[in-house]
Design an enzyme around this catalytic site. Sequence first.
Site, PDB file in Angstrom:
ATOM      1  N   THR A 176       0.845  -1.187   0.000  1.00 25.89           N
ATOM      2  CA  THR A 176       0.000   0.000   0.000  1.00 25.89           C
ATOM      3  C   THR A 176       0.879   1.235   0.000  1.00 25.89           C
ATOM      4  OG1 THR A 176      -1.602   1.310   1.232  1.00 25.89           O
ATOM      5  CG2 THR A 176      -0.269  -0.198   2.529  1.00 25.89           C
ATOM      6  N   GLU A 319      -4.739  -2.829   4.724  1.00 24.92           N
ATOM      7  CA  GLU A 319      -4.332  -3.376   6.024  1.00 24.92           C
ATOM      8  C   GLU A 319      -5.451  -4.138   6.721  1.00 24.92           C
ATOM      9  OE1 GLU A 319      -3.612  -0.396   4.872  1.00 24.92           O
ATOM     10  OE2 GLU A 319      -1.727   0.393   5.646  1.00 24.92           O
ATOM     11  N   LYS A 427      -6.316  10.761  -2.460  1.00 25.28           N
ATOM     12  CA  LYS A 427      -6.804   9.555  -3.122  1.00 25.28           C
ATOM     13  C   LYS A 427      -7.533   9.934  -4.398  1.00 25.28           C
ATOM     14  CE  LYS A 427      -7.912   4.937  -1.860  1.00 25.28           C
ATOM     15  NZ  LYS A 427      -8.674   3.970  -1.089  1.00 25.28           N
ATOM     16  N   TRP A 432      -3.490   6.109  -4.556  1.00 24.66           N
ATOM     17  CA  TRP A 432      -2.884   7.109  -3.680  1.00 24.66           C
ATOM     18  C   TRP A 432      -1.871   7.983  -4.396  1.00 24.66           C
ATOM     19  CZ3 TRP A 432      -5.306   7.964   0.591  1.00 24.66           C
ATOM     20  CH2 TRP A 432      -5.959   6.924   1.269  1.00 24.66           C
TER      21      TRP A 432
HETATM   22  P1  AMP Z   1      -6.466   1.406   0.546  1.00 26.88           P
HETATM   23  O1  AMP Z   1      -5.535   0.779   1.508  1.00 26.88           O
HETATM   24  O2  AMP Z   1      -5.815   1.862  -0.704  1.00 26.88           O
HETATM   25  O3  AMP Z   1      -7.642   0.516   0.304  1.00 26.88           O
HETATM   26  O4  AMP Z   1      -7.036   2.739   1.194  1.00 26.88           O
HETATM   27  C1  AMP Z   1      -7.686   2.743   2.435  1.00 26.88           C
HETATM   28  C2  AMP Z   1      -8.160   4.136   2.746  1.00 26.88           C
HETATM   29  O5  AMP Z   1      -9.119   4.569   1.778  1.00 26.88           O
HETATM   30  C3  AMP Z   1      -8.847   4.306   4.064  1.00 26.88           C
HETATM   31  O6  AMP Z   1      -7.949   4.420   5.144  1.00 26.88           O
HETATM   32  C4  AMP Z   1      -9.658   5.579   3.826  1.00 26.88           C
HETATM   33  O7  AMP Z   1      -8.840   6.734   3.950  1.00 26.88           O
HETATM   34  C5  AMP Z   1     -10.074   5.438   2.381  1.00 26.88           C
HETATM   35  N1  AMP Z   1     -11.413   4.829   2.288  1.00 26.88           N
HETATM   36  C6  AMP Z   1     -11.708   3.543   1.995  1.00 26.88           C
HETATM   37  N2  AMP Z   1     -13.044   3.356   1.962  1.00 26.88           N
HETATM   38  C7  AMP Z   1     -13.620   4.538   2.264  1.00 26.88           C
HETATM   39  C8  AMP Z   1     -14.971   4.996   2.415  1.00 26.88           C
HETATM   40  N3  AMP Z   1     -16.018   4.198   2.199  1.00 26.88           N
HETATM   41  N4  AMP Z   1     -15.161   6.287   2.743  1.00 26.88           N
HETATM   42  C9  AMP Z   1     -14.120   7.137   2.943  1.00 26.88           C
HETATM   43  N5  AMP Z   1     -12.831   6.771   2.814  1.00 26.88           N
HETATM   44  C10 AMP Z   1     -12.570   5.483   2.488  1.00 26.88           C
END
Ligand code: AMP
Length: 539
Positions: A176, A319, A427, A432
């Site tokens: 990640t 994670e 994002k 990212w």
């Molecule tokens: P990733 O590890 O790339 O899946 O990113 C995870 C992060 O995406 C989380 O810590 C949040 O900051 C953001 N995220 C994921 N799902 C949501 C959601 N439904 N609403 C707002 N932010 C989200």
Amino acid sequence: MQDWPLRVMRLVDHAEREHGEGEIVTAWADGSVTRTNWRAVAHDARRMAQALEALGCRKGDRIATLAMNHSRHLSSWYGAAGMGGVLHTINPRLFPDQLEYIANHAEDRVLLYDHAFAPLVEAMKPRWTTIERYICFDPPANGVGDTGFMEWIGEQDGDYAWVEGDERDPVGLCYTSGTTGNPKGVLYEHRSTMLHTLAEAAPDIFNLSKQSVVLPIVPMFHANAWGVPWAAPMMGCKLVLSADYRPDTMCRLFREEKVTHSAGVPTIWLTMIDYLERSGDKLSDLKQVTIGGSAAPRAMIRWFLEHGIEVGHAWGMTETSPIGTCGSRPLGWENYSIDEKVEYISRQGRVPFGVELRTVDEDGNALPRDGKSSGNLQCRGPWVIRRYFKAEEDATDEDQWFDTGDVACLHPDGTMQITDRAKDVIKSGGEWISSIELENAAVGFAGVAEAAAIGIAHPKWDERPLLVVVRQEGCDICPDALRSHLATKVAKWWLPDAIEFVDELPHTATGKLSKKMLRERFSAYRFADADARLEELRR
Ligand code: AMP
């Protein structure tokens, strides 16, 4: 009771035995559509496990893929895991320095890739120091290039017994970049994956069954396509995969394959809705969509509900395997008005059994579940990370709480609502962008005294970077020249959509740049090219 280690190969064994004819459909990037089934996937996985052993691969070795969603990619997951390997799904959207770092850090031994990524693979080969063998999933007909997947496994007979072991053996690795510094590896175990899979299929999460036809739009390199390729064989769902992301191809697939369940990030749903509205096409069989990865906009939730499609709003992270919460419907749901439904779903849902959440203040004190107090969101459970791959220390505190970097409030009814983000990242379309890397690149340009990158709401991409720059006294900076400089340092899709010059940036009492204050200052900022209809759907 009997001992039955929770290992993922049991999923494909089960599907082969109980749902052997269950279909797996692939729409390839060249427009062709192929069909296979769980029996054939299991057979191909055995042949691949044999082929890996013939290369000298052994239990624990990392086997990487750089590929979109398709049935050969699916077979390779079970082939790698069946040989006792660790499946490392690489995100092709990362840029070369990150790709170099993660494959070398993971010590990948074999890479299986899509021909579409051949130029990228060729450019990276000299930089990848541990990969011994390259296999192409869909080699060109002229026979030029690396060995093709079907040819490679075709040398084996499939007479193979899966490598057995402990349920806590590693099975998957995802990096990640949603953190500062180098990407970090999240190592999934057989057990954590199986527990996550058992939870995910339940009605309050993905709501999967034998009657489901599921098309995960989320790519297989994004936290294992949110676990769908593990859950589908468990439930005996028909699985539809698309290596082609164009909305017309996807909508045709939805229609022709009678897709009932799907999952993806808001950006992709926005593109789909936009296409459906323009073309008049319909998704008549679709019953439920899961939206996650970024906050699901209210107008999007409303659009689906008004078209008779249930919405699950999921929050999670690489994670957390990735499901942390999902929008389970409360008792009496059928009596909710559409406005009440939209309001409820716009929160990020509730935890399934297996995840615990809490919010804490700056000093680490737990906050009440009163729907008002926002704090740092922490979670724990058997499919939540303990330690990043090869890290020296745990990523949790002594009570196993993992700090997510999100800011949220918990409501008395158990729903969680993300209210902000503490981590300094942007994002965009589910991927990212590191604000720090952008800033470091910007201050390396002559005349820049200080720079800050923040995410600005964007109708299509959810967020896009805005670079705010303070010039050195007496210096004039040409924005185009600054952009050209940045283009030599970061991926093209990381480049800021706009550059604004200011006299000074806000700082905290301790002299640190205050992103919070800067975000507030630019909260009403909009990029000039915003599409009005998409803007409406994003609200
Ligand atoms: P990733 O590890 O790339 O899946 O990113 C995870 C992060 O995406 C989380 O810590 C949040 O900051 C953001 N995220 C994921 N799902 C949501 C959601 N439904 N609403 C707002 N932010 C989200």
